[in-house]
Write an enzyme that holds these catalytic residues in place. Structure first.
Site, PDB file in Angstrom:
ATOM      1  CD  GLU A 289     -34.933  36.019 -25.993  1.00  0.00           C
ATOM      2  OE1 GLU A 289     -36.152  36.202 -25.853  1.00  0.00           O
ATOM      3  OE2 GLU A 289     -34.460  35.083 -26.661  1.00  0.00           O
TER       4      GLU A 289
ATOM      5  CG  HIS B 123     -40.297  37.112 -28.670  1.00  0.00           C
ATOM      6  ND1 HIS B 123     -39.496  38.120 -28.164  1.00  0.00           N
ATOM      7  CD2 HIS B 123     -39.638  35.954 -28.409  1.00  0.00           C
ATOM      8  CE1 HIS B 123     -38.413  37.597 -27.634  1.00  0.00           C
ATOM      9  NE2 HIS B 123     -38.468  36.285 -27.758  1.00  0.00           N
ATOM     10  CD  GLU B 124     -40.512  32.322 -29.162  1.00  0.00           C
ATOM     11  OE1 GLU B 124     -39.507  31.838 -29.718  1.00  0.00           O
ATOM     12  OE2 GLU B 124     -40.488  32.756 -28.000  1.00  0.00           O
TER      13      GLU B 124
ATOM     14  CG  HIS C  36     -36.031  34.524 -31.532  1.00  0.00           C
ATOM     15  ND1 HIS C  36     -34.941  35.266 -31.133  1.00  0.00           N
ATOM     16  CD2 HIS C  36     -36.817  34.373 -30.425  1.00  0.00           C
ATOM     17  CE1 HIS C  36     -35.051  35.546 -29.842  1.00  0.00           C
ATOM     18  NE2 HIS C  36     -36.176  35.025 -29.394  1.00  0.00           N
TER      19      HIS C  36
END
Length: 299
Positions: A228, A171-172, A175
Site C-alpha cells: 500500500e 494508487h490503483e 498496484h
C-alpha cells in the site's frame, strides 16, 4: 533363558522405544520443507525498478498469466455489477482522468527506475487499459493486472475533486505496475510451504493456527502494508505528473478516515496503514511529487 519371539535373546536388552523412527522421519520431512521454502524464496527474489527493493515474484508467474487472470476477474465482476454507460457524464469524467494518468506511465516509470539505477520495466506496454464506473455505495476503486480498472460511484463524494480522484486511481494503477498481484501469489505459496511444514512436523491444528497467526502478524500483514505504501508513492507521482494537485491526497485520506467512522482495525492487524501513518508518508513525499509535477506536467 527365555527366547524373544522376535529373534532377540530378551536378556540384557534395553526396552525398545516406539515412535522414534516416526519422530526422526517427521524432523527430516520438516527439514526438507524448510530447505524447499528457503530455496523457493532465494531463487525467486528480484529487484523492483519502481522501488529499488528486493521482492518475491515466482518465476513461473509471468506478466501474460497475470494479465489473463486480471481479464478473467474483470469480466466476472462486470457480469455481476452493471457499469454505467460509457456515454454517461460521470463515466466520461473518470475515463478522462484515467487517460491522463496512463499517458504519464512511460515517463514516471522511466524516472523512478532511473532513481534506482535500473532499466525501466516494459511489462506494462502489453496492458490493454480499460476503465468502467460501477454504481455502488462503496468508496472504492481497483486496477487489475493488465490495466483493467473500475471506480465505484461511492468514491466520488469522498474524493470531492478530480485531483483527489486522480490520487486514488493513480494508487490503483500503481498496484498493477508494481506487479503486486504476482507478489501476493508468491507470498501465499511461501506461506503454504510453511503450513505444510507445520503439518509434517506433527503440530496439532491449534499449534498450526498459532504459528500461522504469528506469521500473519509478523510477515504477511506488514508485507501487504508495504504494498500500500509503495502504491501510494508511485500513484502520487503519476497524479502529479498528470498535472493533478498531489496536495489533495492529504484531505482525501482525512475524508476516507471520516467515512469509515473511525472503525478501522489497529494497523498491526490490518492490510493497510492507518490513515495517520498514510498521511505522514504522503506529506513526506510531497516535495518529490511537486518536483514530478514541475518536470512532467505540460498543460
Amino acid at each position: 533363558m527365555r527366547n524373544d519371539p522376535f529373534g532377540g535373546s530378551g536378556e540384557g536388552q534395553a526396552p525398545r522405544r516406539r515412535g522414534g523412527g516416526i519422530g526422526n522421519l517427521r524432523w527430516l520431512i520438516l527439514l526438507g520443507f524448510l530447505v524447499y521454502g528457503g530455496c523457493y524464496y532465494f531463487s525467486n527474489r528480484t529487484e523492483d525498478p519502481y522501488t529499488g527493493e528486493t521482492v518475491l515474484i515466482d518465476g513461473s508467474i509471468g506478466p501474460e498469466q497475470e494479465r489473463a487472470m486480471g481479464l478473467q476477474a474483470y469480466q466476472e465482476i462486470l457480469s455481476q455489477e452493471q457499469p454505467l454507460p460509457r456515454t454517461d457524464q460521470t463515466a466520461q469524467q473518470i475515463t478522462a482522468i484515467a487517460q491522463r494518468l496512463i499517458e504519464k506511465v512511460p515517463e514516471v516509470t522511466a524516472a523512478l527506475a532511473a532513481e534506482h539505477g535500473m532499466a525501466a520495466p516494459e511489462h506494462w506496454r502489453e496492458f490493454e487499459w480499460d476503465v468502467n464506473v460501477i454504481p455502488s455505495e462503496q468508496a472504492n476503486a481497483f486496477c487489475l493486472p493488465g490495466g483493467k480498472m473500475a471506480v465505484y460511484t461511492g468514491l466520488i463524494p469522498v474524493a470531492q475533486s478530480q485531483d483527489a480522484m486522480a490520487v486514488v486511481m493513480g494508487h490503483e494503477i500503481a498496484h498493477a505496475l508494481l506487479r503486486h498481484g504476482a507478489q501476493r501469489m508468491s507470498q501465499q505459496k511461501l506461506a503454504q510451504i510453511g503450513q505444510m511444514a507445520g503439518a509434517a512436523s506433527g503440530m496439532d491444528p491449534q499449534q498450526q493456527q498459532m504459528v500461522m497467526a504469528a506469521m500473519g502478524y509478523g510477515y504477511l500483514l506488514p508485507y501487504a502494508r508495504t504494498h500500500e505504501t509503495q502504491a501510494d508513492e508511485v500513484g502520487l507521482m503519476l497524479a502529479a505528473a498528470a498535472c493533478y494537485d498531489p496536495n489533495e491526497a492529504i484531505g482525501l485520506w482525512e475524508r476516507m478516515s471520516e467515512s469509515s467512522g473511525g472503525q478501522a482495525p489497529p494497523e498491526f492487524s490490518s492490510t493497510h496503514p492507518n490513515p495517520g501513518t498514510r498521511i505522514q508518508t504522503l506529506q513526506s513525499l510531497m516535495p518529490k511529487a511537486l518536483e514530478y509535477r514541475q518536470s512532467f506536467c505540460r498543460q
